[in-house]
Design a protein around this motif. Structure first.
Motif, PDB file in Angstrom:
ATOM      1  N   ARG A  59       0.856  -1.198   0.000  1.00  0.00           N
ATOM      2  CA  ARG A  59       0.000   0.000   0.000  1.00  0.00           C
ATOM      3  C   ARG A  59       0.884   1.237   0.000  1.00  0.00           C
ATOM      4  O   ARG A  59       1.782   1.364   0.848  1.00  0.00           O
ATOM      5  N   MET A  60       0.664   2.099  -0.977  1.00  0.00           N
ATOM      6  CA  MET A  60       1.407   3.350  -1.035  1.00  0.00           C
ATOM      7  C   MET A  60       0.815   4.313  -0.009  1.00  0.00           C
ATOM      8  O   MET A  60      -0.373   4.631  -0.039  1.00  0.00           O
ATOM      9  N   THR A  61       1.648   4.757   0.910  1.00  0.00           N
ATOM     10  CA  THR A  61       1.186   5.615   1.987  1.00  0.00           C
ATOM     11  C   THR A  61       1.864   6.984   1.907  1.00  0.00           C
ATOM     12  O   THR A  61       2.874   7.165   1.211  1.00  0.00           O
ATOM     13  N   GLU A  62       1.288   7.916   2.646  1.00  0.00           N
ATOM     14  CA  GLU A  62       1.906   9.239   2.729  1.00  0.00           C
ATOM     15  C   GLU A  62       3.281   9.146   3.385  1.00  0.00           C
ATOM     16  O   GLU A  62       4.196   9.898   3.035  1.00  0.00           O
ATOM     17  N   THR A  63       3.425   8.217   4.313  1.00  0.00           N
ATOM     18  CA  THR A  63       4.711   8.051   4.994  1.00  0.00           C
ATOM     19  C   THR A  63       5.792   7.647   4.003  1.00  0.00           C
ATOM     20  O   THR A  63       6.943   8.103   4.102  1.00  0.00           O
ATOM     21  N   ALA A  64       5.456   6.781   3.043  1.00  0.00           N
ATOM     22  CA  ALA A  64       6.443   6.351   2.054  1.00  0.00           C
ATOM     23  C   ALA A  64       6.933   7.545   1.233  1.00  0.00           C
ATOM     24  O   ALA A  64       8.140   7.691   0.989  1.00  0.00           O
ATOM     25  N   PHE A  65       6.014   8.409   0.804  1.00  0.00           N
ATOM     26  CA  PHE A  65       6.423   9.591   0.038  1.00  0.00           C
ATOM     27  C   PHE A  65       7.181  10.587   0.918  1.00  0.00           C
ATOM     28  O   PHE A  65       8.100  11.260   0.436  1.00  0.00           O
ATOM     29  N   LEU A  66       6.808  10.679   2.202  1.00  0.00           N
ATOM     30  CA  LEU A  66       7.543  11.557   3.111  1.00  0.00           C
ATOM     31  C   LEU A  66       8.977  11.073   3.293  1.00  0.00           C
ATOM     32  O   LEU A  66       9.926  11.868   3.225  1.00  0.00           O
ATOM     33  N   TYR A  67       9.125   9.765   3.516  1.00  0.00           N
ATOM     34  CA  TYR A  67      10.469   9.193   3.651  1.00  0.00           C
ATOM     35  C   TYR A  67      11.268   9.420   2.369  1.00  0.00           C
ATOM     36  O   TYR A  67      12.461   9.741   2.411  1.00  0.00           O
ATOM     37  N   GLY A  68      10.601   9.223   1.224  1.00  0.00           N
ATOM     38  CA  GLY A  68      11.277   9.434  -0.047  1.00  0.00           C
ATOM     39  C   GLY A  68      11.720  10.874  -0.225  1.00  0.00           C
ATOM     40  O   GLY A  68      12.823  11.143  -0.725  1.00  0.00           O
ATOM     41  N   ALA A  69      10.881  11.811   0.187  1.00  0.00           N
ATOM     42  CA  ALA A  69      11.231  13.221   0.070  1.00  0.00           C
ATOM     43  C   ALA A  69      12.424  13.564   0.963  1.00  0.00           C
ATOM     44  O   ALA A  69      13.320  14.317   0.557  1.00  0.00           O
ATOM     45  N   LEU A  70      12.438  13.018   2.177  1.00  0.00           N
ATOM     46  CA  LEU A  70      13.574  13.265   3.082  1.00  0.00           C
ATOM     47  C   LEU A  70      14.852  12.669   2.503  1.00  0.00           C
ATOM     48  O   LEU A  70      15.935  13.268   2.597  1.00  0.00           O
ATOM     49  N   ALA A  71      14.739  11.472   1.909  1.00  0.00           N
ATOM     50  CA  ALA A  71      15.916  10.859   1.291  1.00  0.00           C
ATOM     51  C   ALA A  71      16.399  11.698   0.111  1.00  0.00           C
ATOM     52  O   ALA A  71      17.613  11.899  -0.080  1.00  0.00           O
ATOM     53  N   ALA A  72      15.472  12.204  -0.683  1.00  0.00           N
ATOM     54  CA  ALA A  72      15.851  13.040  -1.818  1.00  0.00           C
ATOM     55  C   ALA A  72      16.530  14.329  -1.348  1.00  0.00           C
ATOM     56  O   ALA A  72      17.492  14.809  -1.968  1.00  0.00           O
ATOM     57  N   LEU A  73      16.035  14.886  -0.234  1.00  0.00           N
ATOM     58  CA  LEU A  73      16.665  16.086   0.320  1.00  0.00           C
ATOM     59  C   LEU A  73      18.097  15.800   0.747  1.00  0.00           C
ATOM     60  O   LEU A  73      19.014  16.599   0.495  1.00  0.00           O
ATOM     61  N   GLY A  74      18.301  14.641   1.398  1.00  0.00           N
ATOM     62  CA  GLY A  74      19.658  14.268   1.775  1.00  0.00           C
ATOM     63  C   GLY A  74      20.545  14.080   0.562  1.00  0.00           C
ATOM     64  O   GLY A  74      21.722  14.501   0.566  1.00  0.00           O
ATOM     65  N   CYS A  75      20.019  13.477  -0.504  1.00  0.00           N
ATOM     66  CA  CYS A  75      20.789  13.305  -1.735  1.00  0.00           C
ATOM     67  C   CYS A  75      21.145  14.655  -2.344  1.00  0.00           C
ATOM     68  O   CYS A  75      22.268  14.852  -2.858  1.00  0.00           O
ATOM     69  N   LEU A  76      20.203  15.579  -2.295  1.00  0.00           N
ATOM     70  CA  LEU A  76      20.455  16.909  -2.857  1.00  0.00           C
ATOM     71  C   LEU A  76      21.600  17.599  -2.113  1.00  0.00           C
ATOM     72  O   LEU A  76      22.483  18.205  -2.733  1.00  0.00           O
ATOM     73  N   ILE A  77      21.584  17.481  -0.810  1.00  0.00           N
ATOM     74  CA  ILE A  77      22.658  18.101  -0.011  1.00  0.00           C
ATOM     75  C   ILE A  77      24.004  17.476  -0.351  1.00  0.00           C
ATOM     76  O   ILE A  77      25.023  18.179  -0.517  1.00  0.00           O
ATOM     77  N   ILE A  78      24.033  16.128  -0.471  1.00  0.00           N
ATOM     78  CA  ILE A  78      25.287  15.435  -0.770  1.00  0.00           C
ATOM     79  C   ILE A  78      25.831  15.864  -2.133  1.00  0.00           C
ATOM     80  O   ILE A  78      27.030  16.127  -2.288  1.00  0.00           O
ATOM     81  N   THR A  79      24.956  15.940  -3.126  1.00  0.00           N
ATOM     82  CA  THR A  79      25.413  16.283  -4.471  1.00  0.00           C
ATOM     83  C   THR A  79      25.832  17.748  -4.592  1.00  0.00           C
ATOM     84  O   THR A  79      26.622  18.085  -5.493  1.00  0.00           O
ATOM     85  N   MET A  80      25.323  18.588  -3.722  1.00  0.00           N
ATOM     86  CA  MET A  80      25.677  20.012  -3.805  1.00  0.00           C
ATOM     87  C   MET A  80      27.001  20.321  -3.124  1.00  0.00           C
ATOM     88  O   MET A  80      27.601  21.367  -3.386  1.00  0.00           O
TER      89      MET A  80
END
Length: 954
Positions: free
Chosen positions: A391-412
Motif C-alpha cells: 500500500r502506497m502511503t503518505e509516509t512512504a512519500f515523506l520518507y522518499g522526500a527526506l531521502a531526496a533532500l539528503g541526496c540533494l545536499i550530498i550532491t551540492m
C-alpha cells in the motif's frame, strides 16, 4: 542552459539519477515493507489464535449492567451507548462488518405453569433478546413468536434443552410469580430454535448454550417491556460486533485501538468499571504487535545504514566527478563575473529536477522492491508465496522526500567546494596531482575505527551480562549503534588501508624498478603519483564489497543459528509423547454423582506398561527412531555433594543416529561420547555445569534416583558442555530485578545414562519417541500413518513446522529481505560506479594515451597497462573489501543475537560465512572487472593518434 548542460553530460547525470532514485526507493520501501510484513504476520497470528482458543479474532463484545436502584435511567443509558455502538464504533474499526448483535437480558424471575398449584413445579429463568435473531436461526418445531401479546400472552422461543430444563412442551403457558412484576404476566413458548448453519458468526459462543435456561423474546418486545414500560426488570445490555479479521492490516491497528478506547470510555460514562465488560479477542495480539513494529522499524533502519552510507559515497563520487569535469567551466564563469550563488543556483535547479523526479518514481520502485523482499525465504533465496499487502502511503512519500533532500545536499557539496576555486587556483590544482585527501587530514579513519572498537567492547560487555544474569534482551536497553558500528568499522578500515596503500606502491616500485616492463613501470608511476584521484573509487569499492560480504554473512549466520537453535531445542525431526497404560486412579469427576466425586488415593508407585516401539519405526518416511526418557526433578549425590538434576535415559546407538547435534559444540563428536559410554551399562555423562558447581570429576561414583525411587550407583565417564535439548544457561530468578548484578541462581545440570539401566534398576516410566525422517519425507504422510496405525500419541513436536514458523517471523523476514537487498544493491552500484569512473577517466586521458601510442606503445601494451592499473586500484579494492567484510563479519555479526533472547541462545551463536555467497561475490566482481576491461579495451582500440594530438593542440 541547464537542460543543455544536462544533455551534454547525460551519462553522468543519468548515473547520478540512478543513485538518487535507488536511495529514495530504498528509504521509501521501509514503511511499505514494515507495514506489509506486519500485516501478514498479524493475520497469521490471528488465525493461529483462532485455532488455539476457538474464538473468532474479529469479534468485540461489550456490555454493562444496569443499576438496579435507578430504573428510570435504563432507557437513556441504553440509547446513548447503542447510538455510539451502531454509528461510531461500527465504522471506527474500518473493517468489513459481518454481524452486529444487540442483546438485552432480564433479571432472573420465578415461573410456574399456569393453573398448576404444585409449588415444586416453580423454576427460575431469564428473558433474553437478540436483534435480528430471526435471520440466523431455523425452527426445529413450532413457529416464530408474535411481537405483540396474543390474548394477553407473550410468545417466546426456547431451545430444545430449555424445554427439558423447564419440564414442559410447546404452547405451555407460564405465569411469572415475582414481587418485581406488577400484575400477572403470562409467557408461552411457541417455537424451538436451532442455528441456521454451523458456521454462523452471529452467536457469540458458537452455540446456543447460553440460551438453555432462558426464554428468547423478540427484540422489539423486550425493548418495550424492559426499557420503555419497565414492566420487566432489565439486568444488562450487550453489543456483539463481528468483523472480517482477514482484511485487517497494520494500518488498521491505530483505528482499532482508538475505537476500543471509545467503547470503553462510553461504557465508563454510564457505569463503573465493575459494571462493564469489554472483550476484544484480538486486543492482546495487537498490543504485542505495537512493540514488535517499533523494534522492527528500529532494526530496519539499523540494517539499512550501511547501504545508505554506501549510496551516499556513490552519489558523492558521481557528484565529485561531475564537479571535476566542470571545474574549468565553473572557474571560467567565476572569472567572467558570475557570482557563486548564481552558479550554485543553476546546479541546485538541476539537483531539484533530479530529486523531484526521484520522489515521484522512487516510492513505486520501493513498492516493487517490497514485493521482491516479500518472496525471500532466506538470503538470496526466493519462493512463490502470497505477496505482501502493498500500500502506497503518505509516509512512504515523506520518507522518499527526506531521502531526496539528503541526496540533494550530498550532491551540492562538491559544487559548493568547486565554486570557491578561481581559474588560477584551478590551474594550480591540476598541476598538483599529489594531495592529501580531506578525510586523512581530519583522521576520519582513526575516529571511525575508535568508535567501532568502542561499540564492539560495549556489546561484548552487554552480552556477557545478559547471559550471566539470565536476562532477556528487553531487560537492558538495545543501543541502535550496535548495528551501525559495522558500517563505521568498514569505512574506517577502508580509509586506514588507503592511508597505507601509497607507501605499499612506492615499496613495490622501488623493489622492481630495474626489471618492470614499460607498461607496469608507467602504471606504477601513474597510480603512485595520482593516488588521490583513485581514493574515491577505492573507498567506494571497498565499502560496497565489504557491505555485500557482511550482508551475506549476517543473513547466513542468523538463518543457520535460528535453525540450529530449533533443531537443538527439539532434539529430532519429530518428538512424540505416547500414552502408557498404567494403574493410576482416574481423575475425579467434579459436578457428577457423589459416588464419582470421591478422590481415590494414589498408590505409592504407579506401574506402567511399555507400548510396542516397532510400529513407530514402520511409519512412512521414518529413517531412524530412539527412545528418550527425561526426568526433570531427579536427584543425585556424589561424595559430599547432592542436588537436583535433569536425568536423560537413551539407547546410545539409536540416539546417535536419530538426534541432531552440531559437532563443533564439544571437544569431540557426540558419537565419540556415546561410544565412550556404550561399553558400560552404569556409565553416565554429566554436564559441565554439574562438574563445576558440585566438584564432580570423571571417574567419580554418582548416586541417581527420584522421589519414590531408591538411588542407584553410576560412574561418570565424561563431561559435556552441551547435549540435545539441554540449556546450560542459568534461568532468570523470579525474585531478581533487571538491574541486579548477582548471579541468577545455579545453572541447570544434566546427567545422561543408559535407558535400559534406568528402567531396570530405577523405574519404568514413560519416555518420548524421537524420529528422524528420510530426506524428502513429508509430515503429512507421517500423520496419516499415525492415524492409520491407531497409535496413541498425545503430543507431537514437528521441527519442520517450527522452522517454517521461524522463517515467517517478521524479524527474520526483514533480516533476509533487507540483507539480500543490501547485497544486490552493493553489487549493482559497485558495477555502475566502477564502469562510470573508468570510462570518464579514460576519456580524460585521451591525450596521454595518444602520446603513448605515438611514441610506439602498442594497443596491446596500452590495454596491459590499463589492466595493471585496474588491478592496482579496483582489484586491490575488491580484495581489501573482501578482507574487511570478513573481519567485520567475525567481529560484528554476533551483535545480531542481542535482538533475540540471549538467555535461550543454545547452541551458541557462531558466525557462518557460506562458500556459495563468496563464490557469488567473486563471480560478480570478476564479471564486473572483465566487462570493464573489455569496454575500456574496445575504447582504446578505437583511439586515433591524430585525433588525440589534435585534441591536445585544441
Amino acid at each position: 542552459m541547464i537542460i543543455r548542460k544536462m544533455l551534454q553530460n547525460k551519462w553522468l547525470v543519468f548515473s547520478l539519477f540512478v543513485g538518487i532514485i535507488m536511495s529514495v526507493a530504498l528509504v521509501s520501501s521501509m514503511p511499505i515493507y514494515s507495514e506489509g510484513i506486519l500485516s501478514r504476520m498479524l493475520k497469521k497470528d490471528l488465525e493461529r489464535s483462532q485455532t488455539v482458543t476457538n474464538q473468532y479474532p474479529g469479534s468485540v463484545y461489550s456490555s454493562f449492567t444496569f443499576p438496579s436502584n435507578r430504573p428510570d435511567r435504563h432507557l437513556s443509558m441504553f440509547d446513548q451507548v447503542d447510538r455510539v455502538m451502531k454509528n461510531d464504533a461500527a465504522s471506527g474499526f474500518q473493517l468489513p462488518l459481518q454481524e452486529q448483535v444487540t442483546d438485552l437480558v432480564s433479571a432472573s424471575l420465578r415461573f410456574k405453569v399456569e393453573n398448576d398449584p404444585e409449588p415444586k413445579n416453580k423454576f427460575s429463568a431469564t428473558f433474553k433478546s437478540y436483534s435480528n435473531l430471526e435471520q440466523h436461526i431455523k425452527l426445529k418445531d413450532g413457529r416464530l413468536p408474535s411481537k405483540q401479546p396474543v390474548e394477553g400472552v407473550y410468545e417466546v422461543l426456547v431451545t430444545e434443552r430449555a424445554l427439558v430444563e423447564f419440564d414442559a412442551v410447546l404452547d405451555t403457558v407460564f405465569v411469572i410469580e415475582d414481587d418485581r412484576i406488577a400484575g400477572t404476566m403470562k409467557i408461552k413458548p411457541v417455537g424451538v430454535l436451532e442455528k441456521a448453519s454451523d458456521d454462523e458468526l452471529f452467536f457469540r459462543f458458537g452455540n446456543l448454550g447460553d440460551m438453555n435456561t432462558s426464554f428468547i423474546m423478540p427484540f422489539e418486545t423486550a425493548y418495550q417491556l424492559m426499557l420503555q414500560d419497565r414492566l420487566i426488570p432489565a439486568t444488562s445490555a450487550g453489543w456483539y460486533t463481528v468483523m472480517d479479521y482477514s482484511k485487517m492490516e497494520y494500518r488498521h491497528i491505530e483505528t482499532y485501538l482508538s475505537t476500543y478506547n471509545l467503547i470503553r470510555t462510553t461504557l465508563l460514562g454510564q457505569v463503573t468499571l465493575y459494571q462493564m465488560k469489554l472483550d476484544a479477542v484480538a486486543y492482546d495480539t495487537i498490543e504485542l504487535y505495537l512493540v514488535r513494529a517499533e523494534n522492527l522499524n528500529l532494526l530496519m533502519w539499523a540494517l539499512n545504514v550501511p547501504v545508505m552510507i554506501m549510496l551516499a559515497f556513490y552519489m558523492f563520487m558521481v557528484a565529485n566527478l561531475i564537479a571535476g569535469r566542470q571545474k574549468n567551466e565553473i572557474a571560467v564563469l567565476r572569472s567572467r563575473g558570475a557570482a557563486r550563488w548564481q552558479i550554485i543556483a543553476s546546479y541546485l535547479v538541476e539537483g531539484l529536477l533530479l530529486c523531484g523526479a526521484s520522489v515521484l518514481l522512487g516510492p513505486f520502485i520501493g513498492a516493487m522492491l517490497t514485493k521482491v523482499l516479500g518472496a525471500s525465504n532466506g538470503f538470496m533465496v526466493f519462493i512463490s508465496r502470497v505477496g505482501l499487502p502493498i500500500r502506497m502511503t503518505e509516509t512512504a512519500f515523506l520518507y522518499g522526500a527526506l531521502a531526496a533532500l539528503g541526496c540533494l545536499i550530498i550532491t551540492m557539496i562538491p559544487i559548493i567546494m568547486a565554486t570557491r576555486v578561481s581559474i588560477v587556483d584551478h590551474k594550480q590544482q591540476m598541476a598538483r596531482l599529489v594531495k592529501t585527501p580531506l578525510w586523512h587530514k581530519m583522521f576520519l579513519d582513526v575516529i571511525a575505527l575508535a568508535l567501532a572498537i568502542y561499540g564492539l567492547y560495549t556489546f561484548k560487555r552487554r552480552l556477557e551480562d545478559l547471559q550471566a544474569l539470565g536476562l532477556n534482551s528487553t531487560d537492558l536497553n538495545i543501543d541502535p549503534l550496535q548495528f551501525i558500528v559495522p558500517a563505521l568499522f568498514i569505512m574506517g578500515s577502508g580509509l586506514l588501508l588507503l592511508r597505507l596503500y601509497p607507501w605499499t606502491l612506492r615499496l613495490l616500485y622501488w623493489v622492481g624498478k630495474k626489471w618492470w616492463p614499460p607498461s607496469l613501470y608507467a602504471t606504477l608511476i601513474q597510480v603512485g603519483r595520482s593516488s588521490s584521484q583513485y581514493q574515491f573509487l577505492m573507498v567506494f569499492l571497498i565499502m560496497t564489497i565489504a557491505t555485500g560480504v557482511f550482508s551475506a554473512s549476517a543473513a547466513r549466520t542468523i538463518n543457520m543459528n535460528t535453525e540450529d537453535r530449533i533443531r537443538y531445542g527439539n532434539g529430532a525431526d519429530i518428538v512424540m509423547d505416547v500414552t502408557w497404560i498404567n494403574d493410576a486412579p482416574p481423575p475425579p469427576v467434579f459436578g457428577g454423582p457423589p459416588e464419582q466425586s470421591v478422590v481415590q488415593p494414589a498408590p505409592e508407585k504407579i506401574n506402567y506398561l511399555e507400548p510396542p516401539f516397532e510400529p513407530f519405526l514402520e511409519l512412512p518416511g521414518v529413517e531412524y527412531g530412539a527412545k528418550v526418557f527425561t526426568k526433570e526433578d531427579a536427584f543425585f549425590s556424589a561424595g559430599d555433594s547432592n542436588g537436583t538434576v535433569t536425568l536423560m535415559g537413551i539407547d546410545t546407538d539409536q540416539f546417535g543416529m536419530t538426534t541432531w547435534f552440531r559437532d563443533s559444540l564439544l571437544d569431540y563428536s557426540l558419537n565419540d561420547y556415546l561410544n565412550l559410554m556404550a561399553g558400560e551399562t552404569d556409565a553416565v555423562l554429566i554436564s559441565r555445569t554439574l562438574a563445576e558447581q558440585k566438584g564432580v570429576e570423571v571417574g567419580d561414583a554418582i548416586q541417581l534416583g527420584w522421589e519414590g525411587v531408591s538411588s542407584q550407583p553410576f560412574r561418570v565417564f565424561g563431561i559435556i558442555d552441551y547435549f540435545p535439548t539441554f540449556n546450560p544457561l542459568p534461568p532468570r530468578s523470579l525474585l531478581q530485578s533487571a538491574d541486579s548484578t548477582e548471579p541468577a541462581g545455579n545453572a541447570p545440570m544434566l546427567v545422561v545414562g543408559h535407558l535400559s539401566r534406568i528402567q531396570l534398576q530405577l523405574a519404568m516410566e514413560p519416555y518420548q519417541v524421537w524420529l528422524k525422517l528420510k530426506p524428502g519425507a513429508t509430515t503429512a504422510e507421517l500423520y496419516a500413518g499415525i492415524e492409520e496405525s491407531e497409535l496413541s500419541v498425545t503430543n507431537i513436536v514437528n521441527t519442520k513446522e517450527d522452522l517454517t514458523l521461524a522463517k515467517n517471523d517478521p524479524f527474520l523476514l526483514a533480516l533476509n529481505g533487507l540483507l539480500t537487498l543490501g547485497f544486490v544493491i552493493s553489487l549493482l552500484v559497485s558495477f555502475i560506479g566502477f564502469l562510470l569512473y573508468w570510462v570518464l577517466s579514460l576519456k580524460g586521458r585521451t591525450l596521454q594515451n595518444g602520446i603513448l601510442r605515438a611514441i610506439g606503445l602498442s594497443v596491446r601494451h596500452l590495454i596491459a597497462m590499463l589492466a595493471a592499473e585496474q588491478i592496482l586500484t579496483s582489484g586491490v579494492s575488491v580484495l581489501l573489501g573482501i578482507i574487511v567484510g570478513n573481519v567485520a563479519s567475525m567481529l560484528y555479526v554476533p551483535n545480531f543475537q542481542i535482538v533475540f533472547n540471549p538467555s535461550s541462545l543454545v547452541p551458541p551463536f557462531i558466525v557462518q560465512i557460506e562458500e556459495g555467497d563468496l563464490i557469488r561475490i567473486y563471480w560478480m566482481v570478476g564479471m564486473m572487472l572483465t566487462i570493464g576491461i573489455g569496454i575500456l579495451g574496445f575504447m582504446l582500440s578505437k583511439l586515433r593518434i591524430h585525433q588525440a594530438l589534435k585534441l591536445g593542440e585544441d
